[in-house]
Design a protein around this motif. Structure first.
Motif, PDB file in Angstrom:
ATOM      1  N   HIS A 233      -6.427  -1.207  -3.057  1.00  0.00           N
ATOM      2  CA  HIS A 233      -5.658  -2.140  -2.222  1.00  0.00           C
ATOM      3  C   HIS A 233      -5.995  -1.845  -0.767  1.00  0.00           C
ATOM      4  CE1 HIS A 233      -2.317  -4.931  -1.434  1.00  0.00           C
ATOM      5  NE2 HIS A 233      -2.058  -4.154  -0.387  1.00  0.00           N
ATOM      6  N   THR A 234      -6.016  -2.850   0.054  1.00  0.00           N
ATOM      7  CA  THR A 234      -6.350  -2.648   1.463  1.00  0.00           C
ATOM      8  C   THR A 234      -5.371  -3.395   2.340  1.00  0.00           C
ATOM      9  OG1 THR A 234      -8.159  -2.676   3.072  1.00  0.00           O
ATOM     10  CG2 THR A 234      -7.906  -4.628   1.677  1.00  0.00           C
TER      11      THR A 234
ATOM     12  N   LEU B 115       0.831  -1.201   0.000  1.00  0.00           N
ATOM     13  CA  LEU B 115       0.000   0.000   0.000  1.00  0.00           C
ATOM     14  C   LEU B 115       0.867   1.253   0.000  1.00  0.00           C
ATOM     15  CD1 LEU B 115      -2.806   1.334   0.227  1.00  0.00           C
ATOM     16  CD2 LEU B 115      -2.559   1.175   2.724  1.00  0.00           C
TER      17      LEU B 115
END
Length: 618
Positions: free
Chosen positions: A524-525, A444
């Protein structure tokens, strides 16, 4: 600390020694002395019953007499008749507290009065000195003297009736004598006492009490005469059983032949105003709210002569010695430090000192009260202030140490308990340790700007902190994007294992919103990977003298860290030790045994799947 204590006590000693020497708190000292010495003594019936005042009788020019004999001043023939009647009883002395400084309109009145005085040969008349308002101590000189007319003065002894009040308007001392045109003017009461000795031929001790710097001595007050009598008759039996110290008779009762002259035998008879209409009344230590008449003050002074019970101040150097002793006690109190223990020393010391002061007063010596007691109380107050400041500093120190680790309410509990709760330096205790790390944070960070990465990280760490604090845990440290928390330290925490598990679940639930936001923004996480273990560890301030951290170390802490490293994103792993303590309150899945670094034997692990509904609000 000892040097600081010495400086403080020495400063207090010098302060009170200076004020003691100049008697700067004379007003307070006098009021305290009145309460402890005079009024407490008068309340002691057994002590006062020992004082024999039967040698003094007061004849008052009171309201009853004014009603019967007419407006004041009366003809001198009334006084002549009174002296004749009293003289028939053969008194020891007759003191008239009235100044006959002017001749009567009828010269025969003065002649009759002078004959009665000469015939009696027991009479003491009054005179009054006029002083400068700013007379200095040791220079008591009158610039004028109001005396009886020559015809009367030549037939009697004469003494001054000057009454001096202290700054608060209270009479406490007798002016023994003063100078007028190089002549010693003795007091009215002294002259009456001498008459009494000459008449009764009593062998008495010389007055031992010395005069102070202003030629005065403290009066030993023993009581007053009775209030005005409504009506008496010659046969009144209870006239002399009144609840006051001095026997009292109205002027008119003697003149109207209601009193047997025999009652005056060998007595000191004082005649004076006993009504508010004739301005001769004063406040005394006996009662600073109710004034007594001047003739009653003379009765108390003469009684002090008879009993040789005048009081004198202790010499100045003895007051300094007393202050030194109290300073030593004060220095010892500084070493005690604890406020409650200090109080249990200060109060008995004050009571003992007051007891000693009373005993010395009964022996004729007055010792200062306010300065030694004030010094001791000042030590107590200074100690209280220092302890208060120390407590603030300690509170700040503890807050600095734990303010970033635990919730504010926990900090408050630590402050209340202080060192006894903290037990700093390392103690072994059972704790539950939680490690949480962010999975997927590195990928990330490659897609976001540096400022955004810091913002995201802070949001996650803040969620971790809030969840830990909510459940009573302690944030031990942040390690990059990881967090370490402990439960059951520094304070005891009920069901600490469940509180740790509940914290992990709150982190997982709370992270959902953050995950959705990141997915939407960056495609995205991230997720938490959490490990929990329960076991003994050493907890305390660990490090060097220049760099210390409050933390926990031990195998159980390492195991929690290994469980976290094995947890996948969104997974909460706990050891069997933790599971056994919380299994009735949670939903969990057994995952078997895993090998962890640094341990020979494997660790049985469980994955947390939820909190049972009835325990969600614990």
């Amino acid at each position: 600390m000892k040097r600081k204590s010495l400086y403080i006590v020495l400063s207090l000693f010098i302060f009170f020694a200076v004020f003691s020497y100049f008697d700067s708190f004379e007003y307070v000292e006098s009021k305290l002395g009145d309460a402890i010495f005079t009024r407490s003594k008068l309340k002691n019936k057994s002590e006062m019953s020992k004082v024999d005042t039967s040698n003094i009788i007061i004849i008052g020019i009171d309201d009853l007499s004014l009603e019967k004999l007419g407006q004041w001043p009366w003809p001198r023939s009334y006084h002549a008749k009174l002296v004749d009647i009293i003289s028939k009883g053969n008194p020891a002395a007759i003191g008239i507290d009235i100044i006959f400084s002017e001749s009567s309109n009828d010269i025969n009145e003065d002649i009759a009065f002078a004959k009665a005085i000469e015939k009696s040969n027991k009479v003491v008349l009054s005179q009054y000195g006029i002083f400068e308002e700013t007379s200095k101590l040791g220079q008591i000189n009158a610039y004028d003297l109001i005396e009886p007319i020559e015809d009367l003065k030549n037939k009697a002894s004469v003494g001054h009736i000057n009454v001096f009040t202290d700054k608060d308007g209270v009479v406490r001392r007798e002016l023994v004598d003063f100078k007028y045109e190089n002549e010693d003017i003795k007091s009215f009461d002294y002259q009456i006492y001498n008459k009494y000795l000459e008449s009764t031929k009593k062998d008495v001790d010389k007055i031992k009490v010395s005069k102070d710097k202003s030629n005065r001595r403290y009066i030993n007050f023993v009581g007053k005469a009775r209030d005005n009598i409504a009506d008496i008759t010659r046969n009144t039996d209870d006239l002399y059983t009144i609840p006051y110290k001095f026997k009292y008779i109205p002027f008119s009762a003697v003149l109207e032949d209601q009193i047997y002259p025999e009652i005056f035998k060998d007595k000191i008879v004082l005649i004076g105003p006993y009504t508010l209409g004739i301005d001769d009344y004063y406040y005394t230590p006996m009662d600073t709210q109710e004034r007594i008449y001047g003739v009653e003050i003379h009765a108390n002074i003469i009684q002090s002569y008879i009993d040789n019970s005048f009081k004198q101040n202790i010499p100045d150097h003895f007051n300094i010695i007393i202050l030194l002793i109290f300073s030593l006690i004060g220095f010892i109190l500084f070493e005690i430090k604890r406020q409650t223990k200090v109080m249990f020393v200060v109060i008995p010391c004050i009571y003992i000192y007051i007891y000693i002061a009373k005993r010395m007063y009964n022996q004729g010596v007055r010792i200062q009260l306010i300065y030694p007691i004030g010094l001791l109380i000042s030590v107590y107050v200074v100690l209280w202030i220092l302890n208060y400041i120390s407590e603030i500093i300690e509170r700040k120190r503890i807050t600095n140490i734990f303010g970033k680790y635990v919730a504010p309410q926990v900090v408050n509990e630590i402050i209340k308990g202080g060192e006894d709760v903290l037990k700093l330096g390392g103690t072994r205790r059972e704790i539950t340790t939680l490690f949480v790390d962010i999975r997927g944070f590195t990928p990330l960070s490659e897609k976001a700007q540096a400022e955004e990465v810091i913002h995201i990280l802070n949001d996650y760490l803040e969620l971790c902190e809030e969840s830990v604090f909510k459940n009573g845990g302690t944030v031990d440290k942040f390690i990059g994007d990881a967090t370490m928390a402990i439960f059951n330290a520094p304070l005891d925490l009920n069901e600490h294992a469940f509180k740790a598990v509940k914290t992990a679940w709150d982190m997982k639930i709370g992270s959902q919103i953050l995950q959705d936001t990141l997915q939407e923004r960056f495609g995205h996480t991230v997720q938490f990977g959490i490990g929990i273990n329960t076991g003994d560890a050493v907890v305390g301030n660990i490090g060097s003298k220049h760099r210390m951290d409050y933390t926990a170390i031990g195998d159980s802490v390492n195991t929690a860290a290994r469980l976290e490293s094995n947890a996948k994103g969104g997974q909460i792993l706990m050891s069997k030790d933790t599971y056994e303590m919380v299994k009735d309150k949670i939903e969990a899945k057994y995952l078997g045994e895993i090998k962890v670094k640094g341990k020979v034997n494997g660790v049985l692990i469980y994955e947390l799947e939820g909190i049972k509904e009835e325990y969600e609000e614990m």
